[in-house]
Write a protein that holds these residues in place. Structure first.
Motif, PDB file in Angstrom:
ATOM      1  N   ILE A 148      18.968  -4.787  -6.865  1.00  0.00           N
ATOM      2  CA  ILE A 148      17.667  -4.771  -7.527  1.00  0.00           C
ATOM      3  C   ILE A 148      16.938  -3.508  -7.123  1.00  0.00           C
ATOM      4  O   ILE A 148      17.089  -3.022  -6.006  1.00  0.00           O
ATOM      5  CB  ILE A 148      16.823  -6.005  -7.161  1.00  0.00           C
ATOM      6  N   PRO A 149      16.146  -2.935  -8.018  1.00  0.00           N
ATOM      7  CA  PRO A 149      15.386  -1.742  -7.657  1.00  0.00           C
ATOM      8  C   PRO A 149      14.094  -2.105  -6.937  1.00  0.00           C
ATOM      9  O   PRO A 149      13.555  -3.196  -7.121  1.00  0.00           O
ATOM     10  CB  PRO A 149      15.079  -1.113  -9.020  1.00  0.00           C
ATOM     11  N   LYS A 150      13.618  -1.210  -6.100  1.00  0.00           N
ATOM     12  CA  LYS A 150      12.306  -1.362  -5.490  1.00  0.00           C
ATOM     13  C   LYS A 150      11.244  -1.070  -6.553  1.00  0.00           C
ATOM     14  O   LYS A 150      11.347  -0.092  -7.291  1.00  0.00           O
ATOM     15  CB  LYS A 150      12.157  -0.377  -4.327  1.00  0.00           C
ATOM     16  N   VAL A 151      10.263  -1.932  -6.644  1.00  0.00           N
ATOM     17  CA  VAL A 151       9.159  -1.738  -7.586  1.00  0.00           C
ATOM     18  C   VAL A 151       7.863  -1.756  -6.781  1.00  0.00           C
ATOM     19  O   VAL A 151       7.429  -2.809  -6.314  1.00  0.00           O
ATOM     20  CB  VAL A 151       9.121  -2.831  -8.665  1.00  0.00           C
ATOM     21  N   ALA A 152       7.275  -0.602  -6.588  1.00  0.00           N
ATOM     22  CA  ALA A 152       6.066  -0.506  -5.779  1.00  0.00           C
ATOM     23  C   ALA A 152       4.866  -1.081  -6.514  1.00  0.00           C
ATOM     24  O   ALA A 152       4.819  -1.102  -7.749  1.00  0.00           O
ATOM     25  CB  ALA A 152       5.796   0.954  -5.412  1.00  0.00           C
ATOM     26  N   GLY A 153       3.889  -1.545  -5.746  1.00  0.00           N
ATOM     27  CA  GLY A 153       2.651  -2.010  -6.351  1.00  0.00           C
ATOM     28  C   GLY A 153       2.003  -0.931  -7.193  1.00  0.00           C
ATOM     29  O   GLY A 153       1.351  -1.219  -8.206  1.00  0.00           O
ATOM     30  N   TYR A 154       2.186   0.325  -6.785  1.00  0.00           N
ATOM     31  CA  TYR A 154       1.621   1.438  -7.549  1.00  0.00           C
ATOM     32  C   TYR A 154       2.278   1.532  -8.926  1.00  0.00           C
ATOM     33  O   TYR A 154       1.615   1.804  -9.925  1.00  0.00           O
ATOM     34  CB  TYR A 154       1.831   2.745  -6.781  1.00  0.00           C
ATOM     35  N   ASP A 155       3.595   1.289  -8.992  1.00  0.00           N
ATOM     36  CA  ASP A 155       4.301   1.299 -10.271  1.00  0.00           C
ATOM     37  C   ASP A 155       3.839   0.148 -11.155  1.00  0.00           C
ATOM     38  O   ASP A 155       3.698   0.298 -12.373  1.00  0.00           O
ATOM     39  CB  ASP A 155       5.812   1.197 -10.045  1.00  0.00           C
ATOM     40  N   LEU A 156       3.623  -1.002 -10.547  1.00  0.00           N
ATOM     41  CA  LEU A 156       3.085  -2.152 -11.274  1.00  0.00           C
ATOM     42  C   LEU A 156       1.733  -1.813 -11.881  1.00  0.00           C
ATOM     43  O   LEU A 156       1.453  -2.116 -13.047  1.00  0.00           O
ATOM     44  CB  LEU A 156       2.957  -3.333 -10.308  1.00  0.00           C
ATOM     45  N   HIS A 157       0.901  -1.159 -11.110  1.00  0.00           N
ATOM     46  CA  HIS A 157      -0.434  -0.758 -11.541  1.00  0.00           C
ATOM     47  C   HIS A 157      -0.357   0.168 -12.754  1.00  0.00           C
ATOM     48  O   HIS A 157      -1.027  -0.049 -13.772  1.00  0.00           O
ATOM     49  CB  HIS A 157      -1.138  -0.070 -10.367  1.00  0.00           C
TER      50      HIS A 157
ATOM     51  N   ILE B  20      -2.554  -6.066  -5.509  1.00  0.00           N
ATOM     52  CA  ILE B  20      -1.955  -4.746  -5.303  1.00  0.00           C
ATOM     53  C   ILE B  20      -2.505  -3.987  -4.093  1.00  0.00           C
ATOM     54  O   ILE B  20      -2.178  -2.819  -3.896  1.00  0.00           O
ATOM     55  CB  ILE B  20      -2.081  -3.871  -6.567  1.00  0.00           C
ATOM     56  N   GLY B  21      -3.342  -4.623  -3.301  1.00  0.00           N
ATOM     57  CA  GLY B  21      -3.720  -4.086  -2.002  1.00  0.00           C
ATOM     58  C   GLY B  21      -4.080  -2.620  -1.934  1.00  0.00           C
ATOM     59  O   GLY B  21      -5.070  -2.171  -2.487  1.00  0.00           O
ATOM     60  N   ALA B  22      -3.226  -1.837  -1.255  1.00  0.00           N
ATOM     61  CA  ALA B  22      -3.517  -0.431  -0.962  1.00  0.00           C
ATOM     62  C   ALA B  22      -3.569   0.454  -2.196  1.00  0.00           C
ATOM     63  O   ALA B  22      -4.004   1.603  -2.097  1.00  0.00           O
ATOM     64  CB  ALA B  22      -2.468   0.121   0.004  1.00  0.00           C
ATOM     65  N   VAL B  23      -3.153  -0.056  -3.341  1.00  0.00           N
ATOM     66  CA  VAL B  23      -3.156   0.765  -4.558  1.00  0.00           C
ATOM     67  C   VAL B  23      -4.566   1.231  -4.902  1.00  0.00           C
ATOM     68  O   VAL B  23      -4.754   2.320  -5.437  1.00  0.00           O
ATOM     69  CB  VAL B  23      -2.530  -0.018  -5.735  1.00  0.00           C
ATOM     70  N   PHE B  24      -5.559   0.433  -4.594  1.00  0.00           N
ATOM     71  CA  PHE B  24      -6.940   0.847  -4.848  1.00  0.00           C
ATOM     72  C   PHE B  24      -7.231   2.177  -4.149  1.00  0.00           C
ATOM     73  O   PHE B  24      -7.830   3.083  -4.728  1.00  0.00           O
ATOM     74  CB  PHE B  24      -7.921  -0.218  -4.352  1.00  0.00           C
ATOM     75  N   ASP B  25      -6.798   2.279  -2.890  1.00  0.00           N
ATOM     76  CA  ASP B  25      -7.047   3.497  -2.123  1.00  0.00           C
ATOM     77  C   ASP B  25      -6.177   4.655  -2.604  1.00  0.00           C
ATOM     78  O   ASP B  25      -6.617   5.806  -2.615  1.00  0.00           O
ATOM     79  CB  ASP B  25      -6.795   3.255  -0.632  1.00  0.00           C
ATOM     80  N   PHE B  26      -4.941   4.362  -3.006  1.00  0.00           N
ATOM     81  CA  PHE B  26      -4.072   5.415  -3.529  1.00  0.00           C
ATOM     82  C   PHE B  26      -4.635   5.992  -4.825  1.00  0.00           C
ATOM     83  O   PHE B  26      -4.749   7.205  -4.989  1.00  0.00           O
ATOM     84  CB  PHE B  26      -2.656   4.878  -3.790  1.00  0.00           C
ATOM     85  N   TYR B  27      -4.975   5.114  -5.761  1.00  0.00           N
ATOM     86  CA  TYR B  27      -5.400   5.581  -7.079  1.00  0.00           C
ATOM     87  C   TYR B  27      -6.771   6.253  -7.029  1.00  0.00           C
ATOM     88  O   TYR B  27      -7.043   7.191  -7.785  1.00  0.00           O
ATOM     89  CB  TYR B  27      -5.419   4.427  -8.083  1.00  0.00           C
ATOM     90  N   SER B  28      -7.614   5.795  -6.125  1.00  0.00           N
ATOM     91  CA  SER B  28      -8.946   6.405  -6.000  1.00  0.00           C
ATOM     92  C   SER B  28      -8.891   7.756  -5.304  1.00  0.00           C
ATOM     93  O   SER B  28      -9.830   8.550  -5.397  1.00  0.00           O
ATOM     94  CB  SER B  28      -9.875   5.476  -5.211  1.00  0.00           C
ATOM     95  N   GLY B  29      -7.784   8.015  -4.587  1.00  0.00           N
ATOM     96  CA  GLY B  29      -7.671   9.266  -3.841  1.00  0.00           C
ATOM     97  C   GLY B  29      -8.147   9.152  -2.412  1.00  0.00           C
ATOM     98  O   GLY B  29      -8.121  10.143  -1.665  1.00  0.00           O
ATOM     99  N   ASN B  30      -8.561   7.964  -1.982  1.00  0.00           N
ATOM    100  CA  ASN B  30      -8.973   7.781  -0.588  1.00  0.00           C
ATOM    101  C   ASN B  30      -7.815   8.049   0.370  1.00  0.00           C
ATOM    102  O   ASN B  30      -8.005   8.585   1.460  1.00  0.00           O
ATOM    103  CB  ASN B  30      -9.488   6.361  -0.364  1.00  0.00           C
ATOM    104  N   ILE B  31      -6.625   7.635  -0.054  1.00  0.00           N
ATOM    105  CA  ILE B  31      -5.408   7.858   0.722  1.00  0.00           C
ATOM    106  C   ILE B  31      -4.371   8.471  -0.209  1.00  0.00           C
ATOM    107  O   ILE B  31      -4.181   8.001  -1.333  1.00  0.00           O
ATOM    108  CB  ILE B  31      -4.858   6.537   1.304  1.00  0.00           C
ATOM    109  N   LYS B  32      -3.713   9.522   0.264  1.00  0.00           N
ATOM    110  CA  LYS B  32      -2.700  10.184  -0.554  1.00  0.00           C
ATOM    111  C   LYS B  32      -1.380   9.438  -0.436  1.00  0.00           C
ATOM    112  O   LYS B  32      -0.874   9.207   0.658  1.00  0.00           O
ATOM    113  CB  LYS B  32      -2.517  11.636  -0.114  1.00  0.00           C
ATOM    114  N   ARG B  33      -0.810   9.063  -1.585  1.00  0.00           N
ATOM    115  CA  ARG B  33       0.483   8.391  -1.570  1.00  0.00           C
ATOM    116  C   ARG B  33       1.574   9.409  -1.230  1.00  0.00           C
ATOM    117  O   ARG B  33       1.529  10.555  -1.680  1.00  0.00           O
ATOM    118  CB  ARG B  33       0.774   7.758  -2.936  1.00  0.00           C
ATOM    119  N   PRO B  34       2.572   9.011  -0.422  1.00  0.00           N
ATOM    120  CA  PRO B  34       3.676   9.924  -0.103  1.00  0.00           C
ATOM    121  C   PRO B  34       4.335  10.477  -1.354  1.00  0.00           C
ATOM    122  O   PRO B  34       4.350   9.834  -2.410  1.00  0.00           O
ATOM    123  CB  PRO B  34       4.637   9.036   0.698  1.00  0.00           C
TER     124      PRO B  34
END
Length: 240
Positions: free
Chosen positions: A72-81, A180-194
């Motif tokens: 199965i492939p990994k599906v990140a919460g960010y991809d779901l978003h 989706i937890g941390a996705v809020f911070d990733f998408y807002s730019g508060n935290i840079k996704r790897p």
């Protein structure tokens, strides 16, 4: 303790259109959340009863292959978003973000205007407390149900967000609910996704650990080894 992934429903195919009249709860699972769920019955029940539970962690992908021979492939919460933002934009539908701070929600709103101009954006920042009381929940229900969004994104960190959805989903007038937890911070730019480089290597966790060691050390140095022991024990234990 044995890993019992047969208790969970792992899926990687996300709906590509709305199913009117049907509510769909989507959660994610990784080695850290698995370990927590094995010690938190309500959290485990929230995950097991998900309509879709997606593998957001290379450890889950590895376990599926080693235990059941299933790739199965990994599906990140960010991809779901992003998947649902595309769908929302195509259908000019409403989205509701529940969680985080007003400033973070405003950053999300501004980015959505640029990248998904046809989405109708709504949000609410709930009180920051371990457990929301009846008055808090009543207020949240009212705000969301007045909007009637197609998708509700919940970002209150695990396991609080999954348990809140489990307790309140039947009251909410929405089609899709995603924790989706941390996705809020990733998408807002508060935290840079790897970068994609780390993601493709299956090492997305490493830059995140280096960036947020205080918050993520436990899942890396405690939950990951514990999950590995669960996996080894389950792999070599006699079938029940």
């Amino acid at each position: 303790m044995e890993i019992r992934f047969k208790d969970y429903i792992l899926q990687t195919q996300l709906p590509t259109s709305w199913i009117e009249g049907k509510k769909c709860v989507i959660n994610t699972i990784n080695p850290h959340s698995y370990c927590i769920a094995e010690e938190d019955p309500e959290f485990k029940e929230a995950l097991i009863t998900s309509d879709i539970l997606i593998p957001d962690g290379v450890g889950i992908v590895l376990a599926s292959r080693l235990l059941y021979g299933i790739k199965i492939p990994k599906v990140a919460g960010y991809d779901l978003h992003l998947h649902y933002l595309d769908l929302l934009n195509q259908t000019r539908a409403k989205v509701f973000y529940l969680g985080s701070t007003d400033s973070t929600l405003e950053k999300i709103r501004k980015r959505l205007i640029k990248e998904y101009p046809f989405i109708q954006f709504y949000s609410y920042s709930p009180p920051f407390k371990p457990v929301l009381d009846d008055q808090d929940n009543s207020r949240i229900h009212q705000i969301i149900n007045e909007v009637k969004p197609k998708v509700l994104f919940v970002g209150m960190t695990a396991p609080k967000q999954e348990k809140w959805v489990y307790q309140n989903k039947d009251i909410l007038d929405v089609n899709i609910i995603c924790s989706i937890g941390a996705v809020f911070d990733f998408y807002s730019g508060n935290i840079k996704r790897p970068s994609k480089f780390w993601i493709d290597l299956g090492l997305e966790w490493l830059p995140r650990l280096l960036h947020e060691p205080r918050r993520l050390w436990k899942r890396t140095f405690i939950s990951s080894p514990k999950f590995l022991l669960y996996l080894i024990s389950s792999k070599f234990s006699a079938p029940s």
